[in-house]
Design an enzyme around this catalytic site. Structure first.
Site, mmCIF file in Angstrom:
data_model
loop_
_atom_site.group_PDB
_atom_site.id
_atom_site.type_symbol
_atom_site.label_atom_id
_atom_site.label_comp_id
_atom_site.label_asym_id
_atom_site.label_seq_id
_atom_site.Cartn_x
_atom_site.Cartn_y
_atom_site.Cartn_z
ATOM 1 N N LYS A 47 0.839 -1.215 0.000
ATOM 2 C CA LYS A 47 0.000 0.000 0.000
ATOM 3 C C LYS A 47 0.871 1.261 0.000
ATOM 4 C CE LYS A 47 -2.066 -1.118 3.838
ATOM 5 N NZ LYS A 47 -1.416 -2.398 4.107
ATOM 6 N N ARG A 126 -9.609 1.307 8.411
ATOM 7 C CA ARG A 126 -9.314 -0.098 8.698
ATOM 8 C C ARG A 126 -10.551 -0.826 9.205
ATOM 9 N NH1 ARG A 126 -3.652 0.591 8.393
ATOM 10 N NH2 ARG A 126 -2.696 -1.178 9.387
ATOM 11 N N ARG A 165 11.682 -5.857 4.324
ATOM 12 C CA ARG A 165 11.507 -4.397 4.274
ATOM 13 C C ARG A 165 12.539 -3.682 5.142
ATOM 14 N NH1 ARG A 165 5.833 -1.859 5.315
ATOM 15 N NH2 ARG A 165 5.891 -3.199 7.145
ATOM 16 N N ARG A 198 11.373 -1.994 10.739
ATOM 17 C CA ARG A 198 10.260 -1.438 11.509
ATOM 18 C C ARG A 198 9.982 -2.304 12.728
ATOM 19 N NH1 ARG A 198 5.169 0.314 7.850
ATOM 20 N NH2 ARG A 198 4.049 -0.999 9.333
ATOM 21 N N ARG A 209 -0.650 -8.428 13.494
ATOM 22 C CA ARG A 209 -1.162 -7.529 12.451
ATOM 23 C C ARG A 209 -1.997 -8.291 11.417
ATOM 24 N NH1 ARG A 209 4.212 -5.217 10.416
ATOM 25 N NH2 ARG A 209 2.991 -4.107 8.853
HETATM 26 P P1 AP5 Z 1 4.869 -1.605 1.742
HETATM 27 O O1 AP5 Z 1 4.510 -0.726 0.599
HETATM 28 O O2 AP5 Z 1 5.602 -1.028 2.877
HETATM 29 O O3 AP5 Z 1 3.564 -2.394 2.248
HETATM 30 P P2 AP5 Z 1 2.312 -1.862 3.067
HETATM 31 O O4 AP5 Z 1 1.100 -2.537 2.526
HETATM 32 O O5 AP5 Z 1 2.291 -0.372 3.118
HETATM 33 O O6 AP5 Z 1 2.666 -2.501 4.455
HETATM 34 P P3 AP5 Z 1 2.576 -1.891 5.924
HETATM 35 O O7 AP5 Z 1 3.246 -2.895 6.780
HETATM 36 O O8 AP5 Z 1 3.066 -0.486 5.987
HETATM 37 O O9 AP5 Z 1 1.026 -1.906 6.141
HETATM 38 P P4 AP5 Z 1 0.313 -1.827 7.455
HETATM 39 O O10 AP5 Z 1 -1.081 -1.595 7.013
HETATM 40 O O11 AP5 Z 1 0.506 -2.997 8.341
HETATM 41 O O12 AP5 Z 1 1.037 -0.618 8.216
HETATM 42 P P5 AP5 Z 1 0.611 0.873 8.543
HETATM 43 O O13 AP5 Z 1 1.837 1.675 8.535
HETATM 44 O O14 AP5 Z 1 -0.560 1.319 7.768
HETATM 45 O O15 AP5 Z 1 5.677 -2.863 1.138
HETATM 46 C C1 AP5 Z 1 6.233 -3.845 1.973
HETATM 47 C C2 AP5 Z 1 7.588 -4.293 1.416
HETATM 48 O O16 AP5 Z 1 7.384 -4.931 0.162
HETATM 49 C C3 AP5 Z 1 8.564 -3.149 1.149
HETATM 50 O O17 AP5 Z 1 9.857 -3.565 1.453
HETATM 51 C C4 AP5 Z 1 8.437 -2.887 -0.364
HETATM 52 O O18 AP5 Z 1 9.643 -2.394 -0.906
HETATM 53 C C5 AP5 Z 1 8.100 -4.255 -0.880
HETATM 54 N N1 AP5 Z 1 7.194 -4.214 -2.038
HETATM 55 C C6 AP5 Z 1 6.097 -3.428 -2.187
HETATM 56 N N2 AP5 Z 1 5.494 -3.685 -3.351
HETATM 57 C C7 AP5 Z 1 6.215 -4.653 -3.964
HETATM 58 C C8 AP5 Z 1 6.078 -5.351 -5.203
HETATM 59 N N3 AP5 Z 1 5.071 -5.077 -6.047
HETATM 60 N N4 AP5 Z 1 7.002 -6.295 -5.499
HETATM 61 C C9 AP5 Z 1 8.014 -6.585 -4.650
HETATM 62 N N5 AP5 Z 1 8.208 -5.946 -3.458
HETATM 63 C C10 AP5 Z 1 7.311 -4.999 -3.112
HETATM 64 O O19 AP5 Z 1 0.082 0.719 10.050
HETATM 65 C C11 AP5 Z 1 0.962 0.371 11.069
HETATM 66 C C12 AP5 Z 1 0.192 0.276 12.376
HETATM 67 O O20 AP5 Z 1 -0.365 1.575 12.698
HETATM 68 C C13 AP5 Z 1 -1.008 -0.663 12.399
HETATM 69 O O21 AP5 Z 1 -0.613 -1.993 12.668
HETATM 70 C C14 AP5 Z 1 -1.826 -0.054 13.543
HETATM 71 O O22 AP5 Z 1 -1.263 -0.364 14.794
HETATM 72 C C15 AP5 Z 1 -1.634 1.438 13.313
HETATM 73 N N6 AP5 Z 1 -2.646 1.999 12.406
HETATM 74 C C16 AP5 Z 1 -2.387 2.676 11.249
HETATM 75 N N7 AP5 Z 1 -3.532 3.063 10.677
HETATM 76 C C17 AP5 Z 1 -4.539 2.636 11.491
HETATM 77 C C18 AP5 Z 1 -5.964 2.728 11.407
HETATM 78 N N8 AP5 Z 1 -6.572 3.349 10.397
HETATM 79 N N9 AP5 Z 1 -6.691 2.167 12.404
HETATM 80 C C19 AP5 Z 1 -6.099 1.548 13.453
HETATM 81 N N10 AP5 Z 1 -4.747 1.421 13.573
HETATM 82 C C20 AP5 Z 1 -3.970 1.963 12.599
#
Ligand code: AP5
Length: 267
Positions: A47, A126, A165, A198, A209
């Protein structure tokens, strides 16, 4: 839809990260198709990677709620409220932060949701409650959501993406050890900082998660499907291929009625 060049997003994301009332829009750029999108999908699906590309295409900022929490943690001054401390504890365990805290955080950042370049929300909503409240807020702002883009990938590939990552703690640029490694081992190509893993990419937090995602995803997807706004995209292949697939799908879906820029009188 008319082709348009990719416009680099503004470098300054402080309006989003720190809830500032004003932001720096790209100088001299005019938005043509300001999509308002939310990106859905499990942890590690890409994402954040796609939010950066789509936002550059729109000329907007990538708006990640996870980034707001990570920024608050990195800048001690903003993380001292009891609510934020509780949110960061939940995040480090891999649990979802309470809806009330996340919704407050969004309400403090409506400047970004009003942006004339559209927006690309990553990691929000979410839950169905978050999705409903977002729709209410956007209706008040007269900026309805165009689509919810759901990225999909098999679990074993998610785990591989998460375990490889690495992130720059300074500029937040993301890398992957196998698919997009830095030129110099463990160092950011842009600012030279030592890359970090991270905190919530530890295996025990990843398990929590993925469980949290499984518990909330189906009703959320059903909510957007019921209103005809859900777009599903397979997130296999390279980031560039996924981006092209996403843009192609958006263009096809909105061929007849592409998003139009807001006139000054409507803002
Ligand atoms: P990346 O793009 O980083 O993936 P992502 O889907 O963004 O993964 P996240 O782990 O950031 O998602 P998340 O939803 O768990 O975390 P968030 O920060 O929102 O890609 C991952 C890896 O793959 C990278 O190394 C990249 O280079 C590689 N990659 C990407 N695309 C690729 C491809 N096509 N081919 C090959 N490699 C690829 O949330 C974190 C925490 O915050 C949550 O757990 C929660 O505690 C809190 N939080 C945030 N928002 C909320 C909410 N709305 N409600 C409640 N809690 C929340």
């Amino acid at each position: 839809m008319t082709e348009k060049p990719i416009i680099a997003p503004p470098a300054d994301r402080s309006a989003w990260l720190e809830a500032r009332p004003a932001c720096l829009e790209p100088p001299g750029a005019t938005p043509r198709h300001p999509f308002r999108l939310v990106l859905l999908g499990p942890p590690g699906v890409g994402k954040g990677t796609q939010a950066a590309r789509i936002s550059a295409w729109l000329g907007a900022c990538p708006l990640s709620t996870g980034d707001v929490f990570r920024h608050a943690k990195a800048t001690e001054t903003t993380c001292c409220s009891p609510a934020m401390t509780k949110a960061l504890e939940k995040m480090s365990r891999g649990e979802l932060v309470d809806d009330a805290i996340v919704l407050d955080l969004i309400r403090e950042r409506t400047t970004c949701l009003r942006c004339g370049f559209g927006f690309c929300l990553d990691g929000f909503p979410r839950t169905v409650e978050q999705a409903r409240r977002l729709d209410v807020l956007l209706a008040e702002l007269n900026r309805p959501l165009h689509a919810a883009v759901d990225f999909t990938l098999p679990r074993e590939k998610l785990l591989r993406r998460l375990s490889g990552r690495r992130t720059c703690p300074k500029c937040r640029r993301g890398y992957h050890l196998e698919t997009s490694p830095p030129r110099r081992e463990d160092h950011c190509d842009d600012c030279g900082e030592v890359l970090q893993i991270r905190e919530d990419d530890r295996p025990e937090a990843v398990a929590v998660r993925l469980e949290a995602y499984a518990a909330t995803a189906d009703p959320l997807l059903a909510y957007y499907e019921a209103s005809g706004r859900l777009i599903r995209i397979e997130a296999e292949k390279s980031p560039e291929a996924v981006f092209r697939r996403t843009v192609r799908t958006l263009r096809a879906r909105f061929k007849e009625a592409p998003p139009e820029p807001w006139k000054q009188s409507e803002t």
